[in-house]
Design an enzyme around this catalytic site. Structure first.
Site: not given
Ligand code: ADP
Ligand code: MG
Length: 418
Positions: A84, A201
C-alpha cells in the site's frame, strides 16, 4: 459517467483511469509482472438514519466518487503479499494462515486481506474455500482515512471483488452474491480487525447505484435504490471532514448501544425498531437519559421515512429541515456531537446551506451540508474561517456525488476468470 463538481479546497477524487494507473504502477513496482486486473470500491457518506444500524433501523448512504483501488494477481501457493502506498509498514508478506481473528498482523493487513479469511469461512455453505489460495495485491486510495467516510469498507470490498473474480467465485455478478461478499467483509472487519461495525459501509460499497441513495433496512438486510440526483436541481452535498479526534469514543458508542439494548430487552423486543408502540414506551420511560436515547432512535427512524418520501416526490427543496432535525436529535438527545461538528453545521447553514447534520458515529468525523451548488465554495470558506478563529485544525471538504458500487475497473474481463 460521474463528473466532479469543482471545489478548489476539496479532497480530489481520482478518475477511474488514474486509479487504475496508480494501482498498476504500485503493483509493477512491488512485484514482477502485471496483475490479473484492477478492482475498486467506494467510500460512502450516510444521508440520514444515524446510530440506527444496531437498532434494526434504516440508513441511506450514497457511494462517494472517492475509491480504493486494488491490483491483484492470484498465486499458485498460499502466500499473501500486500503493498500500500499509504500504510505502515507499506509492505507485508505472510500466508493465508496468518490472516485470521487474533492473528499477529498489522491492522491494515486485516482490512486488506481479512476478506480472504472470511470468504474461506463460507465454504460449508458455498463450497469454494478450497479454491481460495494466495495472492499479490497493491492498494492505492483517494478515500480519506478516519474521516468517517469508510475507507475501511472500501479496501475490504475492493479486495473481496478481486478475489471473487480471480478465484472464479461468481459472487460479484448479482445482488445476492454481492450481499454474500458484503457479509464476508463485515465479518473480516468484526472478527479479523476486531472493529464493531454494522453492514451499512459494505452495502454502500457493493450495492449502490450511480445517481441513487441506498435505502438499507438493517432489520432484514433488504435494499432499495432511491433516486438522488442533486445536480439536476442545482444542489450539491458538501462533506466537511472536521478532522477532530476525541478520546473515549469507543466507550461512548458502547454506552449508547447498551442503553438501547437495555430498553429493547425490557420491552421484550430484539431491537428498538420492533417496539409495537414507541410513543407509549417513551411515555413510560422515567430515566431522562434513557428517554432521550430512545427518542433519538424513534424519531430518526421516522426522519428516514420522511426523507425518502421527499426524494421520491422530487421535493429536494424540503430536505433541509429533516437534516437539521436529525442533527438536533443527535446533539441533544443522543449526545454524540461535538463542538467541531456543531460549528460546521451552524456555519454551513448561516452561509446558505438548506440543511446540515453530522454524519457517522459522531465525536468528530464528518458533517454534511445540502446547498445550492453556487454556495458550496462560500460555505467551505466560511467553515474554514470559523475553525481558524477557534484555533482548530483546518477542516477538509469534498463534494459527494452519488456514485456507483465497486467492481472491476481496468476494463478487461478476459484473462482474470480462470
Ligand atoms: P474509516 O473507515 O472511517 O476511514 P476506519 O478506522 O474504519 O476509518 O478504517 C481506516 C483503516 O482502514 C486504516 O487505519 C487502515 O488500517 C485501513 N485502510 C484504509 N485505506 C487503506 C489503504 N489505502 N491502505 C492500507 N490500509 C488502509
Ligand atoms: Mg470504517
Amino acid at each position: 459517467m460521474t463528473t466532479s463538481v469543482p471545489l478548489t479546497t476539496g479532497i480530489p477524487s481520482w478518475s477511474g483511469e488514474e486509479g487504475v494507473r496508480r494501482a498498476h504502477d504500485l503493483f509493477l513496482q512491488a512485484y514482477a509482472g502485471p496483475p490479473d486486473g484492477v478492482w475498486a470500491a467506494p467510500g460512502r457518506v450516510n444521508l440520514i438514519g444515524e446510530h440506527l444500524d444496531y437498532n434494526g433501523g434504516p440508513c441511506l448512504p450514497i457511494a462517494l466518487p472517492h475509491r480504493t483501488y486494488v491490483a491483484l494477481r492470484r498465486r499458485a501457493d498460499r502466500t499473501v503479499r500486500l503493498a500500500s502506498d499509504d500504510a505502515d509498514p507499506t509492505r507485508w508478506e505472510g500466508t493465508l494462515d496468518d490472516i485470521r481473528p487474533g492473528g499477529d498482523i498489522p491492522s491494515w493487513v486485516g482490512y486488506a486481506a481479512g476478506p480472504a479469511w472470511a470468504l474461506a469461512q463460507q465454504d460449508a455453505t458455498l463450497g469454494f474455500a478450497a479454491a481460495l489460495g494466495g495472492f499479490d495485491a497493491a492498494v492505492v486510495s483517494c478515500v480519506p482515512w478516519g474521516a468517517g467516510l469508510s475507507s475501511s469498507a472500501a479496501i475490504e470490498c475492493a479486495t473481496a471483488l478481486a478475489l471473487d473474480e480471480t478465484y472464479g467465485l461468481g459472487l460479484g455478478d448479482d445482488a445476492t452474491g454481492r450481499a454474500t461478499l458484503a457479509a464476508a467483509c463485515v465479518r473480516a472487519e468484526n472478527e479479523v480487525v476486531g472493529a464493531p461495525t454494522g453492514g451499512m459501509d459494505q452495502a454502500a460499497a457493493l450495492a449502490t447505484r450511480e445517481g441513487h441513495a441506498l435505502l438499507l433496512d438493517t432489520l432484514d438486510g433488504s435494499v432499495e435504490q432511491v433516486p438522488f440526483d442533486l445536480g439536476r436541481v442545482g444542489l450539491a452535498l458538501l462533506v466537511i471532514d472536521t478532522r477532530a479526534e476525541h478520546a473515549l469514543v469507543d466507550g461512548q458508542y458502547a454506552a449508547r448501544r447498551a442503553a438501547c439494548e437495555a430498553v429493547a430487552a425490557r420491552e421484550g423486543v430484539p431491537t428498538l425498531r420492533e417496539l409495537a408502540d414507541p410513543p407509549a414506551v417513551l411515555a413510560r420511560l422515567t430515566d431522562p437519559v434513557e428517554r432521550r436515547r430512545v427518542r433519538h432512535v424513534v424519531t430518526e427512524i421516522d426522519r428516514v421515512g420522511e426523507f425518502v418520501a421527499l426524494l421520491r416526490a422530487d421535493r429536494y427543496d424540503a430536505l433541509g429541515p429533516v437534516l437539521d432535525a436529525s442533527h438536533a436529535s443527535l446533539r441533544d438527545d443522543y449526545e454524540v456531537s461535538c463542538p467541531e461538528l456543531d460549528v460546521a453545521v451552524e456555519t454551513a447553514r448561516a452561509a446558505g446551506a438548506l440543511g446540515a447534520r453530522m454524519t457517522g458515529g459522531g465525536f468528530g468525523g464528518s458533517a454534511i451540508a445540502l446547498a445550492p451548488t453556487g454556495r458550496v465554495e462560500a460555505i467551505a470558506a466560511a467553515v474554514t474561517d470559523a475553525y481558524a478563529r477557534r484555533g482548530w485544525h483546518a477542516p477538509r471538504f469534498l463534494v459527494a456525488l452519488a456514485s456507483a458500487a465497486g467492481g472491476r475497473v481496468d476494463g478487461r474481463t478476459d484473462g482474470a476468470q480462470r
